[in-house]
Design an enzyme around this catalytic site. Structure first.
Site, PDB file in Angstrom:
ATOM      1  N   ASP A  44      -6.088 -40.065  -5.930  1.00  0.00           N
ATOM      2  CA  ASP A  44      -6.257 -41.502  -5.704  1.00  0.00           C
ATOM      3  C   ASP A  44      -4.935 -42.265  -5.657  1.00  0.00           C
ATOM      4  OD1 ASP A  44      -5.593 -41.293  -8.362  1.00  0.00           O
ATOM      5  OD2 ASP A  44      -7.154 -42.646  -9.074  1.00  0.00           O
ATOM      6  N   GLU A  45      -3.844 -41.575  -5.333  1.00  0.00           N
ATOM      7  CA  GLU A  45      -2.549 -42.248  -5.256  1.00  0.00           C
ATOM      8  C   GLU A  45      -1.777 -41.770  -4.039  1.00  0.00           C
ATOM      9  OE1 GLU A  45      -0.531 -43.010  -9.366  1.00  0.00           O
ATOM     10  OE2 GLU A  45      -1.410 -40.992  -9.405  1.00  0.00           O
TER      11      GLU A  45
END
Length: 179
Positions: A44-45
């Site tokens: 998620d980055e």
């Protein structure tokens, strides 16, 4: 097993990694619409270099606003996006944790020392509890202490590679490219 030992009545929920990866792909595709330089850092980055594309928009904040809006519209409003802005990945990663959830923070040369005065050693990706404890044992308790510590002293304590990493962290230096 640790959670169950602490709380035997816990109800666990099965992970759905296929669904997580599907959402990650949507997230990546949105980001790639604003720059060809997008590096997946974790599920998620991402790191995005908008140096070559921000002139197509009003400014970097407009790109951030557009990305956040699209994530909200195309993935769901339950997804929050915390953004860190800086001139390198090290400081952008640090900045992304400064104004959570769903926030925005920028670290630049003008506010770097002020930021370093407020954060903990472990706020940096790559400095965990064990390294923090080793730093504490030699009298380094914060980033400004680390900045004042000589590289030769750090090399004696940590070895060449880790000492250079720590010194670069203390100075906000990271020349790693977006991959």
């Amino acid at each position: 097993w640790e959670a169950r030992a602490i709380c035997p009545q816990i109800i666990t929920v099965e992970a759905h990694f296929e669904r997580y990866w599907e959402i990650t792909q949507k997230f990546l595709n949105i980001c790639k619409d604003y720059s060809p330089y997008v590096e997946l850092f974790s599920l998620d980055e991402v790191f995005i270099d908008i140096t070559s594309t921000q002139s197509l928009f009003k400014n970097k904040y407009e790109i951030i606003k557009l990305i956040k809006q699209r994530i909200n519209n195309e993935i769901g409003e339950y997804i929050t996006v915390s953004v860190g802005v800086s001139h390198n990945k090290l400081l952008a990663k640090l900045a992304s944790g400064m104004n959570k959830p769903n926030g925005l923070f920028e670290i630049n040369p003008q506010n770097l020392v002020e930021v370093y005065e407020k954060i903990k050693l472990t706020d940096f990706c790559g400095i965990g509890e064990r390294i923090k404890l080793r730093l504490n044992k030699i009298g380094i308790f914060n980033l400004l202490d680390l900045r004042r510590t000589s590289l030769p002293f750090l090399i004696l304590e940590f070895g060449n590679y880790e000492a250079h990493f720590l010194k670069n962290v203390s100075l906000g230096i990271d020349d790693s490219p977006i991959k």
